[in-house]
Design a protein around this motif. Sequence first.
Motif, PDB file in Angstrom:
ATOM      1  N   GLY A 138     -76.419  41.267  50.160  1.00  0.00           N
ATOM      2  CA  GLY A 138     -77.806  41.533  50.498  1.00  0.00           C
ATOM      3  C   GLY A 138     -77.951  42.451  51.700  1.00  0.00           C
ATOM      4  N   LYS A 139     -77.126  42.225  52.734  1.00  0.00           N
ATOM      5  CA  LYS A 139     -77.169  43.101  53.911  1.00  0.00           C
ATOM      6  C   LYS A 139     -76.791  44.527  53.546  1.00  0.00           C
ATOM      7  N   ALA A 140     -75.782  44.680  52.683  1.00  0.00           N
ATOM      8  CA  ALA A 140     -75.370  46.015  52.258  1.00  0.00           C
ATOM      9  C   ALA A 140     -76.473  46.711  51.475  1.00  0.00           C
ATOM     10  N   ILE A 141     -77.148  45.967  50.585  1.00  0.00           N
ATOM     11  CA  ILE A 141     -78.242  46.550  49.814  1.00  0.00           C
ATOM     12  C   ILE A 141     -79.373  46.970  50.747  1.00  0.00           C
ATOM     13  N   ARG A 142     -79.661  46.186  51.781  1.00  0.00           N
ATOM     14  CA  ARG A 142     -80.682  46.567  52.762  1.00  0.00           C
ATOM     15  C   ARG A 142     -80.339  47.888  53.429  1.00  0.00           C
ATOM     16  N   VAL A 143     -79.074  48.050  53.796  1.00  0.00           N
ATOM     17  CA  VAL A 143     -78.642  49.301  54.430  1.00  0.00           C
ATOM     18  C   VAL A 143     -78.800  50.472  53.459  1.00  0.00           C
ATOM     19  N   THR A 189     -79.893  46.739  62.930  1.00  0.00           N
ATOM     20  CA  THR A 189     -80.088  45.447  63.566  1.00  0.00           C
ATOM     21  C   THR A 189     -79.885  44.309  62.565  1.00  0.00           C
ATOM     22  N   SER A 190     -80.398  44.505  61.358  1.00  0.00           N
ATOM     23  CA  SER A 190     -80.230  43.483  60.319  1.00  0.00           C
ATOM     24  C   SER A 190     -78.766  43.281  59.983  1.00  0.00           C
TER      25      SER A 190
END
Length: 554
Positions: free
Chosen positions: A99-104, A70-71
Motif C-alpha cells: 500500500g505504501k508503494a502504491i501511494r508513492v 512522509t507516508s
Amino acid sequence: MPLWGSRIAKLHSEVMFNQLTSWMVYGILQDQYHEFFIRRQVDRDEGNESAQSDVADKFAQKLAKDTSLTSWHSGFHVSLDMLPEYIHMRVAESILFAGKAIRVLRNPSPGATLLEPTNQSQTLKGSHRMQSFTGGPGALKELPNFSNISAEELLPQAEADKVDAMLKQLKHASEFHKRLFESAVSSIRTIAANHLWQLVVVRADLNGHLKALKDYFLLAKGDFFQCFLEESRQLMRLPPRQSTAEADLIVPFQLAALKTIGDEDKYFTRVSLRMPLFGMKSSTSQKDLQKSNTSDLSLQGKASSELALDGWHSIALEYSVDWPLQLFFTPDVLSKYRKVFQYLIRLKRTQMELEKSWTAVMHQDHVDFSDYCKDRKNSSATQLRRLRTKPFWRVREHMAFLIRNLQFYIQVDVIESQWNVLQTHVQDSHDFTELVTFHQDYLSALISQSFLDIGSVSRILDSIMKLCLQFCWSIEQYETGANMFEIDHITEEFNKKSNSLYTILRSSRLAGSQRAPFLRQFLMRLNFNSFFETTARGVMNSGRLRPGTASTQL
C-alpha cells in the motif's frame, strides 16, 4: 483452519477486502471506523499532538510539502490489536509495504523530475560552473535531461487492474483460503516492489548516485581529495575559527573542484562541505591530551597542534537527494556514509602529512649535505643535525608503513570488494526492498570491516593518526631539547598503540567474524617479516622502536 473458523473469517472478509482493495490498488486508507489493521502513524500520537500545537503545525507543513515521502517513512503501521489471527505478521507487513508503494507510485512529488531514456550533456562554463560548486543563486541543481512524469507512467492501469482482479477473486470465493490469500498478497507485493524499483533504480538513476557517494564519501576520487588536502594544508595547521571554519574550507574545496572535477560530473553539485560542532569536541580533547611536562613554549605549540587536529577532524560532507531517492537514501543511511567519510579523510590527511614531512626534511637534508661538502671544517653542527635526525626517519617510515597498509586495506580489500558485491546485486535484483537490504548490508560491511564498530580498535586508530600528525609537526622543530623529548614520547606511544592494534586484530574474537578473510591479508602485509608479532610479544621491553629492527621491516 477448521471449517467453522473459515466461515467466521469469511463473514468478516467482505469489509476487509474492500479495505484491502482501497489500500493496495489506490494507496488510500479507507477506515473511518478504525476496523482495519493498517493504521495511520499520527493516530498513535493523537494525544500528544493536541498538547503540542507548534509541533503539529510543523508536521502538517512537512506533510503538505511531500505527502508520499512522509507516508513512506512514518505515515502508517500495522496495528497488532486489530490484526486478525488468521493473518500472519509477515503477510501484514507485505500488505503495509504494498500500500505504501502504491501511494508513492500514484502520488509522485509535485516537483519530481526523472530521467528520460535519452541522455544530453550540459556544459558548465565560467561563472555558472563556479556557482554550481558553491550552491550560489545560479547553481544548477538539475541538468535539462529530466522531465515531469505522471502516475500512469509509474503504475500502468493494467497493473492496477491485475491487483484489483486478484483481490476480487478472493473476495467472491465461497470460503477464505489462507494459502491463496498469502499467495495473492505476495504477488501484489512483488508488483509494487518491481514498479518501485523501476522508479528509483532506473528513472531516478540510483546507481549513478551510488557511484557519486562512493566517489566523494568513500574517497574514490582520490585526486580531488589529494588536491583539497594540499590546498587546505596550511589552513589546517592552525586552529579552526568557531565562526568561519566552514567558510574558510570552502575556498580550497572550490579550488580542488575546479582543478579535478570534470564538466561531465553532474553529481558534484549535490555535495557540500560541513564543519558540524567542532568547538566543544576540540576543547575537550585538548584537555585530555595536554599531559606531558614540557616547557611553556612547548605546551603552547602542542596545544595549538592538538586543537587544530581535534577541530578539523569533524569535517563532513552532505549529499542532497530529491524525491524519490529519499525512499532509499534515508537520514540514517547518509549518516553512515558521513561516518565512514570522516574516518577516511583523517586517514588520508595523515598519510599526506607523513609524505610531506619526508619531502620537506629531505630537501633540508640535501641542502645541509651540500653545505657540508662545500665547507667541511665549519659544518660540524649541520652534520650533527643530520646524524641526529636519522632515527626519526625510521620512525616516520614505521608510521607510513602502517598507515599505507591500513589505507590499502580499507580502499581495496574492503570498499572495492564490497562495491563489486553491491553492483552484482543491483544488476540482478528487480525488487526495491531487496536493494534496500543489500545496500544496508553494504554499509554495515564497510563499517564493520573498517573496525568503526569496535570502540577499542577505532580509539586506537584515532590515537595512532593523532600521534602521526603530532610527530610530523614536531620534527619541524627538532633542534630544541624539549622538542626532542616530545618526539621520543610520541615515538614510544606510537609503538605501544601499533602493537596493541596488531594484538587486538589478530585475536580469536575477530578471526572468526566476517572480517576474517580480508583482515588476515591486512595482518599478513603488516607482519610479513614477523616484526609486529615480535614486538607485540614484548621482546622490546621499552616499547620503543630499535633503529636496526625497524629498518629491517622496511
